[in-house]
Design a protein around this motif. Structure first.
Motif, mmCIF file in Angstrom:
data_model
loop_
_atom_site.group_PDB
_atom_site.id
_atom_site.type_symbol
_atom_site.label_atom_id
_atom_site.label_comp_id
_atom_site.label_asym_id
_atom_site.label_seq_id
_atom_site.Cartn_x
_atom_site.Cartn_y
_atom_site.Cartn_z
ATOM 1 N N SER A 81 0.839 -1.201 0.000
ATOM 2 C CA SER A 81 0.000 0.000 0.000
ATOM 3 C C SER A 81 0.872 1.248 0.000
ATOM 4 O O SER A 81 0.621 2.190 -0.761
ATOM 5 C CB SER A 81 -0.925 -0.003 1.215
ATOM 6 O OG SER A 81 -1.711 1.168 1.264
ATOM 7 N N TYR A 82 1.884 1.263 0.838
ATOM 8 C CA TYR A 82 2.800 2.402 0.887
ATOM 9 C C TYR A 82 3.471 2.609 -0.476
ATOM 10 O O TYR A 82 3.622 3.742 -0.945
ATOM 11 C CB TYR A 82 3.865 2.197 1.959
ATOM 12 C CG TYR A 82 4.856 3.334 2.034
ATOM 13 C CD1 TYR A 82 4.581 4.471 2.785
ATOM 14 C CD2 TYR A 82 6.065 3.271 1.338
ATOM 15 C CE1 TYR A 82 5.487 5.529 2.837
ATOM 16 C CE2 TYR A 82 6.966 4.316 1.383
ATOM 17 C CZ TYR A 82 6.677 5.447 2.141
ATOM 18 O OH TYR A 82 7.568 6.496 2.179
ATOM 19 N N GLY A 83 3.861 1.507 -1.110
ATOM 20 C CA GLY A 83 4.546 1.590 -2.398
ATOM 21 C C GLY A 83 3.612 1.769 -3.571
ATOM 22 O O GLY A 83 4.071 1.811 -4.713
ATOM 23 N N MET A 84 2.295 1.875 -3.314
ATOM 24 C CA MET A 84 1.283 2.068 -4.355
ATOM 25 C C MET A 84 1.348 0.976 -5.414
ATOM 26 O O MET A 84 1.215 1.231 -6.613
ATOM 27 C CB MET A 84 1.395 3.462 -4.963
ATOM 28 C CG MET A 84 1.207 4.588 -3.960
ATOM 29 S SD MET A 84 1.213 6.244 -4.709
ATOM 30 C CE MET A 84 -0.377 6.239 -5.566
ATOM 31 N N VAL A 85 1.562 -0.267 -4.971
ATOM 32 C CA VAL A 85 1.586 -1.410 -5.877
ATOM 33 C C VAL A 85 0.145 -1.770 -6.239
ATOM 34 O O VAL A 85 -0.674 -1.993 -5.346
ATOM 35 C CB VAL A 85 2.278 -2.621 -5.209
ATOM 36 C CG1 VAL A 85 2.257 -3.830 -6.145
ATOM 37 C CG2 VAL A 85 3.710 -2.265 -4.817
ATOM 38 N N PRO A 86 -0.217 -1.820 -7.517
ATOM 39 C CA PRO A 86 -1.599 -2.136 -7.904
ATOM 40 C C PRO A 86 -1.907 -3.623 -7.751
ATOM 41 O O PRO A 86 -2.017 -4.370 -8.726
ATOM 42 C CB PRO A 86 -1.667 -1.679 -9.357
ATOM 43 C CG PRO A 86 -0.277 -1.818 -9.854
ATOM 44 C CD PRO A 86 0.613 -1.481 -8.694
ATOM 45 N N ALA A 87 -2.023 -4.032 -6.497
ATOM 46 C CA ALA A 87 -2.329 -5.424 -6.162
ATOM 47 C C ALA A 87 -3.582 -5.452 -5.299
ATOM 48 O O ALA A 87 -3.648 -6.135 -4.279
ATOM 49 C CB ALA A 87 -1.148 -6.066 -5.430
ATOM 50 N N GLY A 88 -4.593 -4.679 -5.739
ATOM 51 C CA GLY A 88 -5.803 -4.531 -4.943
ATOM 52 C C GLY A 88 -6.556 -5.825 -4.736
ATOM 53 O O GLY A 88 -7.373 -5.929 -3.816
ATOM 54 N N GLY A 89 -6.307 -6.832 -5.561
ATOM 55 C CA GLY A 89 -6.992 -8.105 -5.392
ATOM 56 C C GLY A 89 -6.546 -8.893 -4.183
ATOM 57 O O GLY A 89 -7.222 -9.841 -3.768
ATOM 58 N N LEU A 249 -2.920 1.681 6.957
ATOM 59 C CA LEU A 249 -1.716 2.162 7.626
ATOM 60 C C LEU A 249 -0.654 2.505 6.590
ATOM 61 O O LEU A 249 0.007 3.550 6.676
ATOM 62 C CB LEU A 249 -1.189 1.094 8.594
ATOM 63 C CG LEU A 249 0.174 1.359 9.229
ATOM 64 C CD1 LEU A 249 0.195 2.667 10.020
ATOM 65 C CD2 LEU A 249 0.576 0.181 10.128
ATOM 66 N N GLY A 250 -0.498 1.646 5.594
ATOM 67 C CA GLY A 250 0.454 1.941 4.521
ATOM 68 C C GLY A 250 0.086 3.193 3.765
ATOM 69 O O GLY A 250 0.954 4.013 3.432
ATOM 70 N N LEU A 251 -1.209 3.375 3.491
ATOM 71 C CA LEU A 251 -1.642 4.577 2.777
ATOM 72 C C LEU A 251 -1.414 5.832 3.615
ATOM 73 O O LEU A 251 -0.992 6.873 3.096
ATOM 74 C CB LEU A 251 -3.117 4.458 2.394
ATOM 75 C CG LEU A 251 -3.665 5.560 1.494
ATOM 76 C CD1 LEU A 251 -4.714 5.003 0.545
ATOM 77 C CD2 LEU A 251 -4.269 6.715 2.289
ATOM 78 N N ALA A 252 -1.692 5.738 4.913
ATOM 79 C CA ALA A 252 -1.467 6.894 5.797
ATOM 80 C C ALA A 252 -0.003 7.293 5.794
ATOM 81 O O ALA A 252 0.336 8.490 5.723
ATOM 82 C CB ALA A 252 -1.931 6.562 7.220
ATOM 83 N N ARG A 253 0.877 6.321 5.870
ATOM 84 C CA ARG A 253 2.315 6.611 5.827
ATOM 85 C C ARG A 253 2.694 7.284 4.514
ATOM 86 O O ARG A 253 3.489 8.229 4.497
ATOM 87 C CB ARG A 253 3.109 5.313 5.988
ATOM 88 C CG ARG A 253 3.103 4.701 7.375
ATOM 89 C CD ARG A 253 3.873 3.373 7.376
ATOM 90 N NE ARG A 253 5.146 3.499 6.680
ATOM 91 C CZ ARG A 253 5.698 2.532 5.953
ATOM 92 N NH1 ARG A 253 5.076 1.370 5.785
ATOM 93 N NH2 ARG A 253 6.858 2.731 5.354
ATOM 94 N N ARG A 254 2.121 6.790 3.402
ATOM 95 C CA ARG A 254 2.476 7.349 2.102
ATOM 96 C C ARG A 254 1.959 8.780 1.958
ATOM 97 O O ARG A 254 2.679 9.673 1.478
ATOM 98 C CB ARG A 254 1.896 6.476 0.989
ATOM 99 C CG ARG A 254 2.243 6.969 -0.431
ATOM 100 C CD ARG A 254 3.782 7.064 -0.599
ATOM 101 N NE ARG A 254 4.142 7.553 -1.901
ATOM 102 C CZ ARG A 254 4.630 6.779 -2.884
ATOM 103 N NH1 ARG A 254 4.760 5.482 -2.706
ATOM 104 N NH2 ARG A 254 4.959 7.310 -4.030
ATOM 105 N N ALA A 255 0.713 9.034 2.393
ATOM 106 C CA ALA A 255 0.166 10.385 2.331
ATOM 107 C C ALA A 255 1.000 11.338 3.180
ATOM 108 O O ALA A 255 1.278 12.473 2.783
ATOM 109 C CB ALA A 255 -1.289 10.390 2.791
#
Length: 379
Positions: A81-89, A249-255
């Motif tokens: 999530s932090y690395g914005m890897v498109p692995a949403g599945g 949590l990964g997205l929060a860190r990235r933002a």
């Protein structure tokens, strides 16, 4: 959290971070993989994650997995999530996979879990037009035919990743009791009578309506026990809420890091805007909230691994509530600190906001999480 990782976990996190930086480290790379941000899952890249053995991080070794725990899966979700890897599945896949692992037959486990390790995406179908937070009100009906097969009719909605799933873990009504009449079924996505229609959202193509018309499943398609689906769902809530918390949590860190990088560089009135107290204090507060969230998610994951048969309704709901609300705050604060640039599609902050806002709704809204937590205190 970093200082509490084992040497193996630290190496794993570093490897995932390196992969993300190499494959998705630039905006150009991410746009190419996601159709300019409209897609959350790239099958080709997902296949490479499978080749690296990471998709089975928390699945048993006998099915090709790595034999790790929930904490390891949480680390993978946080870092991708932090690395914005498109692995949403992966989120719905690992949630459904843990249900198969716990309640499926040996045949189901071998087929489904081995497929997950190879790169299959799974979906889980519970919600309906009239049954969202109140899952026990679902109407999708499974009737047993004279030959022992199951005939299923109904509609599911808001079903994440159904459009790219190999199979769907379907929850349908088999009895009249609100909670005691639900059953889980293994539903291959290509079964005749299954129709998947995408729902347009501001987050792109992620969720779907699933229509089931005269679907026929074999007698052995039941996952677990007939009429025991509610208990089985409750047993998996630790997993679902923890995985969603780790992702946010990964997205929060990235933002946070994106906003921090901006306010360090952007100058107004002759100095970086981050040096002004108004922004400096915002950064300090956000950093503290994210660290608190990290420690909470990590602690709950370790507790779940240490006591796999115990339910942690309070703690899992706390983790989901805290992480999703902090992610939403981090994206909103990041947009405010970046001013007009945070609102443009030139920067990633608007993507972060779109992804964070809906996280407080899916997997049990923040209001539902608060209600669960309150009930554990006898209220």
């Amino acid at each position: 959290m970093g200082s509490r990782l084992t040497e193996e976990q630290s190496a794993f996190v570093a490897a995932v971070a390196d992969f993300a930086k190499r494959e998705c480290g630039t905006r150009q790379q991410r746009d190419a993989l996601t159709g300019d941000g409209r897609g959350a899952h790239h099958p080709g890249l997902y296949g490479r994650l499978a080749e690296l053995g990471w998709l089975g991080v928390c699945l048993p070794e006998e099915y090709g997995g790595a034999g790790g725990g929930l904490a390891d899966a949480c680390l993978f979700l946080e870092e991708t999530s932090y690395g914005m890897v498109p692995a949403g599945g992966f989120i719905t896949t690992v949630i459904a996979a843990k249900a198969y692992e716990r309640f499926g037959t040996e045949k189901q486990r071998h087929e489904v879990l081995s497929g997950v390790v190879r790169g299959d995406v799974l979906s889980i179908a519970m919600s309906e037009p009239e049954a969202g937070s109140d899952v026990g009100a679902l109407r999708c009906r499974a009737r047993r035919a004279a030959d022992g097969t199951w005939l299923i009719d109904g509609q599911k909605t808001w079903i994440s990743n159904a459009h790219c799933a190999r199979s769907i873990l379907l929850v349908a009504r088999t009895g009249e009791d609100k909670h005691g009449g639900l059953t889980m079924f293994h539903l291959p996505a290509d079964t005749p009578g299954v129709e998947v229609r995408g729902i347009d959202t501001m987050g792109g193509r992620e969720v779907n309506d699933v229509f089931l018309t005269g679907v026929r499943l074999p007698a052995d398609a039941v996952v677990g026990q007939v009429d025991d689906g509610w208990r089985q769902l409750m047993a998996g809530l630790n997993h679902e809420r923890l995985f969603l918390a780790s992702n946010m949590l990964g997205l929060a860190r990235r933002a946070f890091d994106d906003a921090l990088g901006y306010v360090r560089e952007r100058e107004q009135f002759g100095r970086p805007v981050g040096s002004f107290q108004a922004l400096r204090h915002r950064v300090a507060d956000l950093a503290t909230e994210i660290e608190c969230t990290r420690l909470l998610v990590r602690d709950v994951a370790l507790d779940c691994d240490a006591q796999p048969d115990r339910l942690f309704p309070r703690e899992a709901s706390m983790a989901k509530l805290k992480a999703t609300e902090v992610a939403k705050r981090a994206a909103l604060e990041g947009m405010q600190m970046m001013g007009g640039y945070g609102y443009t599609t030139e920067f990633d902050m608007e993507r972060h906001l779109r992804a964070a806002v809906v996280s407080t709704v899916y997997g049990g809204t923040s209001e539902i999480q608060r209600d669960v937590i309150g009930k554990t205190y006898g209220l």
